[in-house]
Design an enzyme around this catalytic site. Structure first.
Site: not given
Ligand code: URA
Length: 242
Positions: A103
Site C-alpha cells: 500500500d
Molecule cells: N497488507 C496490507 O494491508 N497492506 C500491505 O501493503 C501489505 C499487506
C-alpha cells in the site's frame, strides 16, 4: 542478437544513437572495431566493448527496494510518484515492475524485476510464498488473536484467510507484532486486524520468501540482489507447482 539491439537493450541509447556510436568507431567486438549495426553477436559469448568499457549483457534485472511511504507500487501513475520513479535511468531502461503490491502507506521490502515468469511464480497462490510484516497496532493484541490468526480469520467480505503466524512483540494500547502470511489479498494485513477489532497504524514488510529486507538500505534506496539471494529466489521460482 543484432549488435544495435544488444547495445540499445543495455542502455546505450536508442537504435539511432547506437548507430552514431558505431559510426564514430567507439564499438569493438572481439577486439575489432565494428561499424555494422546489423552484425549478429552472441551476447553472452562474444566480447563487446563501448568506449573501452566491457558490456556485460543481461536480460533480467532483480532489485530489492526499501520502499518508502507515500509512493505507490506501480510502474506509472498520473497523480502519485511510483516505485519505478525512484530508479536510476540505468535500471529503469530494463522496464522493471514491482512484484506484488505494498500500500501507499506501507514501507519495507519490495522486489522489482522484468522477469515475468519469476514474478508470476512468486505471486502464484499455489506457491504459498511467506511474507513477514512488522506492524504497530492500535489496540491490545492478545494470545486470543494469535489463536484466531492461526486458524484463519474471516474478512469483512466473508473470505476465510489461510492461517497466519502472529507473534506479539509488545502487547499494549499500541501493540507491536510480526505476522507471516502466505497469500496476498488486497490490504490483507490491515483487514485481518480489522477482523479482530483492531487497526494497523504502521506497516512494514520485512521479507518475502527467502529474501529479507537489507536494513542497511536507507528508506527509498534499492540495490541489485546478490548472487546468493538470486539463487534462493530462482529455486522458489523454478519449483514445480504441485
Ligand atoms: N497488507 C496490507 O494491508 N497492506 C500491505 O501493503 C501489505 C499487506
Amino acid at each position: 542478437m543484432r549488435l544495435d539491439k544488444l547495445l540499445s537493450n543495455m542502455g546505450y541509447g536508442s537504435r539511432k544513437e547506437v548507430r552514431q556510436l558505431l559510426k564514430s568507431g567507439s564499438i569493438r567486438v572481439n577486439g575489432k572495431t565494428v561499424k555494422d549495426a546489423a552484425l549478429h553477436v552472441d551476447p553472452y559469448g562474444e566480447e563487446v566493448f563501448v568506449l573501452g568499457e566491457r558490456v556485460l549483457y543481461k536480460e533480467f534485472i532483480y532489485l530489492m527496494m526499501h520502499k518508502p511511504q507515500g509512493v505507490i507500487s506501480a510502474t506509472e501513475d498520473v497523480r502519485d510518484r511510483t516505485v519505478v520513479d525512484l530508479l536510476d535511468a540505468e535500471h529503469r531502461h530494463f522496464n522493471p515492475f514491482p512484484v506484488g503490491r505494498l500500500d501507499k502507506d506501507t514501507e519495507g521490502f519490495l522486489l522489482l524485476t522484468n522477469d515475468g515468469k519469476l514474478a508470476h511464480n512468486l505471486l502464484s497462490p499455489k506457491k504459498e510464498v511467506p511474507k513477514t510484516y512488522y506492524a504497530h497496532i492500535s489496540g491490545v493484541v492478545t494470545e486470543e488473536d494469535v489463536a484466531k490468526f492461526a486458524s484463519g480469520v474471516t474478512l469483512e467480505d466473508g473470505y476465510l484467510t489461510k492461517p497466519g503466524k502472529l507473534q506479539i512483540l509488545k502487547s499494549a494500547e499500541q501493540s507491536e507484532i510480526e505476522l507471516t502470511i502466505t497469500e496476498g489479498k488486497f490490504h490483507q494485513v490491515k483487514r485481518m486486524f480489522e477482523a479482530v477489532g483492531k487497526r494497523v497504524v504502521y506497516l512494514k514488510r520485512l521479507s518475502m520468501g527467502p529474501l529479507q529486507l537489507d536494513e542497511s538500505l536507507p528508506i527509498g534506496a534499492y540495490r541489485e540482489l546478490s548472487e546468493g539471494e538470486m539463487n534462493s529466489l530462482l529455486a522458489i521460482g523454478n519449483k514445480e507447482e504441485s
